[in-house]
Design a protein around this motif. Structure first.
Motif, PDB file in Angstrom:
ATOM      1  N   ASN A 155       0.535  -0.916  -0.253  1.00 36.95           N
ATOM      2  CA  ASN A 155      -0.252  -0.073  -0.061  1.00 36.95           C
ATOM      3  C   ASN A 155       0.643   1.583   0.082  1.00 36.95           C
ATOM      4  O   ASN A 155       0.011   2.169  -0.272  1.00 36.95           O
ATOM      5  CB  ASN A 155      -1.142   0.406   1.337  1.00 36.95           C
ATOM      6  N   GLN A 215       1.769   1.974  -3.456  1.00 35.89           N
ATOM      7  CA  GLN A 215       0.580   2.655  -4.500  1.00 35.89           C
ATOM      8  C   GLN A 215      -0.263   3.627  -3.986  1.00 35.89           C
ATOM      9  O   GLN A 215      -0.355   4.383  -5.193  1.00 35.89           O
ATOM     10  CB  GLN A 215      -0.874   1.414  -3.654  1.00 35.89           C
ATOM     11  N   LEU A 267      -0.720   5.492  -7.790  1.00 38.92           N
ATOM     12  CA  LEU A 267      -1.369   4.391  -8.701  1.00 38.92           C
ATOM     13  C   LEU A 267      -3.089   4.759  -7.558  1.00 38.92           C
ATOM     14  O   LEU A 267      -4.233   4.820  -7.883  1.00 38.92           O
ATOM     15  CB  LEU A 267      -1.641   3.549  -8.515  1.00 38.92           C
ATOM     16  N   TRP A 268      -2.729   4.911  -6.503  1.00 38.26           N
ATOM     17  CA  TRP A 268      -3.706   4.851  -5.456  1.00 38.26           C
ATOM     18  C   TRP A 268      -5.094   6.039  -5.852  1.00 38.26           C
ATOM     19  O   TRP A 268      -6.358   5.275  -5.368  1.00 38.26           O
ATOM     20  CB  TRP A 268      -3.787   5.431  -3.616  1.00 38.26           C
ATOM     21  N   ARG A 323      -7.763   2.108  -3.260  1.00 34.13           N
ATOM     22  CA  ARG A 323      -6.370   0.488  -3.556  1.00 34.13           C
ATOM     23  C   ARG A 323      -7.127  -0.334  -4.427  1.00 34.13           C
ATOM     24  O   ARG A 323      -7.555  -1.029  -4.788  1.00 34.13           O
ATOM     25  CB  ARG A 323      -5.787  -0.019  -2.663  1.00 34.13           C
ATOM     26  N   GLY A 344       1.772  -3.385  -5.713  1.00 36.10           N
ATOM     27  CA  GLY A 344       2.928  -3.176  -5.412  1.00 36.10           C
ATOM     28  C   GLY A 344       4.504  -3.848  -5.355  1.00 36.10           C
ATOM     29  O   GLY A 344       5.587  -4.240  -6.100  1.00 36.10           O
ATOM     30  N   ILE A 367       5.579   1.235  -9.354  1.00 42.21           N
ATOM     31  CA  ILE A 367       4.068   1.619  -9.096  1.00 42.21           C
ATOM     32  C   ILE A 367       4.144   2.617 -10.369  1.00 42.21           C
ATOM     33  O   ILE A 367       3.361   2.611 -11.439  1.00 42.21           O
ATOM     34  CB  ILE A 367       3.698   2.027  -7.659  1.00 42.21           C
TER      35      ILE A 367
END
Length: 425
Positions: free
Chosen positions: A168, A171, A176-177, A189, A195, A231
């Protein structure tokens, strides 16, 4: 070439016998020896892929703090004993050695193994191996051909390198998140540990590139792969959208940012993905679904017109929904799946049981003896001359210590017994 001399003691026949017991099925990486010091996912999966492709991979764990993923569900069971299916999936085909690197004797064992290895994989926080007195530079001095693959959250360099990180983290820090989810809701997420998994893929690519260079020149190198970097490299057009036009990517649900139609659509028993956005595919779709008049409709007769957000919402999307509303996923795939990109959105159970999955050998079975059989995903890389081997089980902790230390370090039985008595292995 180096002053380091591995300890010896085993006779040639014992070394040969141990080497034969560590033999792996032939593959593209036959003869490559990998030391896997990594834990949980990104590193272990990278090393597992190398094992599938024919490398001899030694899983090295701290006997006082083994890979935490051994405790992850789901579990195969034999009475009161458990074996993690998670661990099994990401460590298949490896040989096990429990080794206490906090001890000087353990460090010496690792140095002896490095002398005959080709690759070392670790995913500790940067600086951990240096604290142990085992940094890349020291190990490369022992074996100049060593490919040292280090996977971490933020990479081996930079102001953030020492920060702790999980999937996380990548991300979030990689952007990306912020891009995933629906426009009118908080970002979501990605539902898998992308990741870790993206770092796995780049880690394998980097390792193979460095290994090729080492085989050609005799010079190894450090392969530095960061989850956050990985990522960022998976964000498709988001970077150039920002650097060229100043556009900041944001959640768009199941829709593409500008390609239309290219999203999820409801049908009689679920959902399908439909992506017939080019003029050729749109024409084929209109004919298949009995609306040929839409092909020449002046408002939607070109791809650029259908990309227009307002035109798409008012004219194109309602038409596609009408095509699918009274048909099941299976009926839609039967009608159009061979002609245009139309695919049922399947549960993982449906995927596992799909004949197409079996045809591609993407669910494989591994025999764990009294624990039963583990079904896990197969190897997506299909090689015609040297196919991957995916049915070898993961190791129990430390179970191959004698053979590993005999074959790769040349230790005799007395040296191994002393290390075991001292709690080093």
């Amino acid at each position: 070439m180096t002053e380091h001399q591995p300890s010896t003691g085993a006779d040639p026949e014992a070394i040969l016998a141990a080497t034969e017991r560590l033999a792996v099925p032939p593959g593209s990486l036959e003869g490559v020896v990998v030391l896997d010091l990594s834990r949980v996912l990104a590193g272990p999966y990278a090393a597992s892929m190398l094992a599938d492709l024919g490398a001899t991979v030694i899983k090295i764990e701290n006997p006082n703090d083994p890979d935490v993923s051994r405790g992850f569900p789901p579990y195969l069971r034999d009475g009161d004993e458990e074996f993690s299916g998670y661990y099994g999936q990401y460590n298949r085909g490896k040989f096990g050695l429990a080794l206490d690197l906090a001890s000087e004797a353990g460090k010496e064992v690792l140095r002896d193994l490095v002398a005959s290895a080709d690759v070392l994989v670790e995913n500790f926080r940067p600086g951990t191996m240096a604290k142990l007195g085992l940094p890349y530079e020291a190990l490369a001095a022992i074996n100049p051909k060593l490919v040292y693959t280090a996977i971490s959250g933020y990479g081996q360099t930079g102001a953030r390198s020492r920060r702790p990180a999980f999937d996380n983290t990548a991300q979030a820090a990689g952007g990306l998140w912020s891009m995933n989810g629906y426009a009118d809701q908080p970002p979501v997420r990605v539902g898998v540990t992308i990741g870790d998994l993206s770092a796995t893929m780049f880690g394998v690519i980097g390792t193979l590139a460095a290994l090729r260079h080492a085989e050609r020149t005799g010079v190894g190198q450090l392969v530095d792969v960061a989850q956050v970097d990985s990522i960022i490299a998976m964000t498709e057009t988001a970077v150039v959208d920002y650097t060229v036009d100043g556009t900041v990517a944001s959640p768009s649900g199941n829709e593409h940012a500008w390609v239309r139609p290219y999203e999820l659509f409801p049908c009689a028993d679920g959902q399908v993905f439909f992506g017939a956005y080019t003029d050729k595919l749109w024409k084929a779709s209109c004919e298949l679904f009995g609306t040929p008049e839409a092909i020449a409709d002046p408002e939607i007769d070109t791809m650029r017109k259908r990309f227009d957000e307002e035109v798409y919402a008012r004219r194109v999307k309602p038409l596609v929904i009408s095509w699918f509303a009274d048909r099941t996923r299976a009926e839609l795939e039967e009608l159009a799946g061979d002609v245009v990109p139309l695919t049922a959105v399947k549960t993982i159970g449906e995927v596992v049981d799909d004949p197409g999955t079996a045809e591609r050998e993407m669910v494989v079975e591994t025999d764990y003896g009294s624990f039963g059989t583990l079904r896990s995903f197969g190897q997506p890389i299909k090689l015609s001359a040297t196919p991957a081997t995916t049915d070898r089980p993961a190791n129990h902790m430390g179970e191959h210590a004698d053979d590993v230390l005999t074959a790769l370090a040349g230790y005799g039985a007395g040296r191994i017994a002393a290390l075991r008595s001292d709690g080093v292995i």
